[in-house]
Scaffold this motif. Sequence first.
Motif, PDB file in Angstrom:
ATOM      1  N   ALA A  59       0.838  -1.208   0.000  1.00  0.00           N
ATOM      2  CA  ALA A  59       0.000   0.000   0.000  1.00  0.00           C
ATOM      3  C   ALA A  59       0.867   1.250   0.000  1.00  0.00           C
ATOM      4  N   SER A  60       1.974   1.202   0.708  1.00  0.00           N
ATOM      5  CA  SER A  60       2.882   2.346   0.745  1.00  0.00           C
ATOM      6  C   SER A  60       3.502   2.610  -0.631  1.00  0.00           C
ATOM      7  N   ILE A  61       3.852   1.553  -1.325  1.00  0.00           N
ATOM      8  CA  ILE A  61       4.410   1.706  -2.679  1.00  0.00           C
ATOM      9  C   ILE A  61       3.369   2.297  -3.610  1.00  0.00           C
ATOM     10  N   LEU A  62       2.144   1.795  -3.523  1.00  0.00           N
ATOM     11  CA  LEU A  62       1.065   2.360  -4.351  1.00  0.00           C
ATOM     12  C   LEU A  62       0.825   3.823  -4.009  1.00  0.00           C
ATOM     13  N   TYR A  63       0.837   4.159  -2.714  1.00  0.00           N
ATOM     14  CA  TYR A  63       0.648   5.556  -2.336  1.00  0.00           C
ATOM     15  C   TYR A  63       1.755   6.432  -2.914  1.00  0.00           C
ATOM     16  N   ASN A  64       3.009   5.947  -2.887  1.00  0.00           N
ATOM     17  CA  ASN A  64       4.108   6.731  -3.446  1.00  0.00           C
ATOM     18  C   ASN A  64       3.866   7.051  -4.912  1.00  0.00           C
ATOM     19  N   LEU A  65       3.364   6.080  -5.638  1.00  0.00           N
ATOM     20  CA  LEU A  65       3.071   6.324  -7.054  1.00  0.00           C
ATOM     21  C   LEU A  65       1.957   7.352  -7.219  1.00  0.00           C
ATOM     22  N   VAL A  66       0.909   7.226  -6.409  1.00  0.00           N
ATOM     23  CA  VAL A  66      -0.195   8.193  -6.460  1.00  0.00           C
ATOM     24  C   VAL A  66       0.293   9.578  -6.032  1.00  0.00           C
ATOM     25  N   VAL A  88      -4.875  20.757  -3.167  1.00  0.00           N
ATOM     26  CA  VAL A  88      -4.347  19.391  -3.343  1.00  0.00           C
ATOM     27  C   VAL A  88      -2.968  19.298  -2.698  1.00  0.00           C
ATOM     28  N   MET A  89      -2.164  20.327  -2.879  1.00  0.00           N
ATOM     29  CA  MET A  89      -0.828  20.332  -2.289  1.00  0.00           C
ATOM     30  C   MET A  89      -0.891  20.351  -0.757  1.00  0.00           C
ATOM     31  N   PHE A  90      -1.855  21.067  -0.186  1.00  0.00           N
ATOM     32  CA  PHE A  90      -2.025  21.064   1.272  1.00  0.00           C
ATOM     33  C   PHE A  90      -2.372  19.660   1.775  1.00  0.00           C
ATOM     34  N   VAL A  91      -3.252  18.970   1.074  1.00  0.00           N
ATOM     35  CA  VAL A  91      -3.641  17.610   1.463  1.00  0.00           C
ATOM     36  C   VAL A  91      -2.438  16.666   1.355  1.00  0.00           C
ATOM     37  N   LEU A  92      -1.696  16.778   0.271  1.00  0.00           N
ATOM     38  CA  LEU A  92      -0.505  15.934   0.113  1.00  0.00           C
ATOM     39  C   LEU A  92       0.505  16.199   1.221  1.00  0.00           C
ATOM     40  N   ALA A  93       0.663  17.459   1.601  1.00  0.00           N
ATOM     41  CA  ALA A  93       1.595  17.802   2.686  1.00  0.00           C
ATOM     42  C   ALA A  93       1.151  17.176   4.001  1.00  0.00           C
ATOM     43  N   ILE A  97       3.208  14.323   6.331  1.00  0.00           N
ATOM     44  CA  ILE A  97       3.478  14.392   7.773  1.00  0.00           C
ATOM     45  C   ILE A  97       2.929  13.143   8.468  1.00  0.00           C
ATOM     46  N   ALA A  98       1.737  12.722   8.096  1.00  0.00           N
ATOM     47  CA  ALA A  98       1.134  11.527   8.707  1.00  0.00           C
ATOM     48  C   ALA A  98       1.961  10.281   8.424  1.00  0.00           C
ATOM     49  N   ARG A  99       2.630  10.244   7.277  1.00  0.00           N
ATOM     50  CA  ARG A  99       3.425   9.068   6.914  1.00  0.00           C
ATOM     51  C   ARG A  99       4.594   8.839   7.858  1.00  0.00           C
ATOM     52  N   ILE A 100       5.010   9.868   8.568  1.00  0.00           N
ATOM     53  CA  ILE A 100       6.104   9.714   9.533  1.00  0.00           C
ATOM     54  C   ILE A 100       5.749   8.638  10.551  1.00  0.00           C
ATOM     55  N   PHE A 101       4.468   8.560  10.899  1.00  0.00           N
ATOM     56  CA  PHE A 101       4.032   7.653  11.952  1.00  0.00           C
ATOM     57  C   PHE A 101       3.724   6.253  11.442  1.00  0.00           C
ATOM     58  N   ILE A 102       3.921   6.019  10.156  1.00  0.00           N
ATOM     59  CA  ILE A 102       3.675   4.681   9.630  1.00  0.00           C
ATOM     60  C   ILE A 102       4.980   3.895   9.649  1.00  0.00           C
ATOM     61  N   TYR A 103       5.791   3.996   8.607  1.00  0.00           N
ATOM     62  CA  TYR A 103       7.000   3.174   8.583  1.00  0.00           C
ATOM     63  C   TYR A 103       8.150   3.697   9.420  1.00  0.00           C
TER      64      TYR A 103
END
Length: 159
Positions: A59-66, A88-93, A97-103
Amino acid sequence: MDDQNIKVDRMRYSKNTQSSRLALLAIVLDVLFFVSIYKYVCKDTTRSDEFYYTALMGASILYNLVFMLAAFLSSEGVKNYKTNFSYVMFVLAAIQIARIFIYPVKAHSQPGLMSDFQFIRLIVYLVASALCLVAGALINLGKSRALAAHTASLEAGKA
């Protein structure tokens, strides 16, 4: 016309390269994160395999592509002063930040799985990527509003 009006008037004929370049820099930083986390294998490959080769990693790899696609499309949108792409850029940002807490946080909490140096580097990549997106979005919002007001005043002057 004063200097400020001339600058705003020039925006009608030029692209917003500053915001566009910041969005592209966010993609580069995400790629550095992507490469850094996915190439990493700890000395204990069994533990590494159990942690990294999961559905969450897919899922993380797919998210990176998106992410890369959405950020690139945003870079093209802000280049033409379109305000919707700033949002859109605000949402991506926020997601960066949220991704820090995943991997990064999960891997760093496992003893021996991720070094402190790699953990800090991954967080720097994600935070820097988010900051580039926020800065690009804010710049675009300011410039697009100034351009819209200027264009409206020109239209009112013609009428």
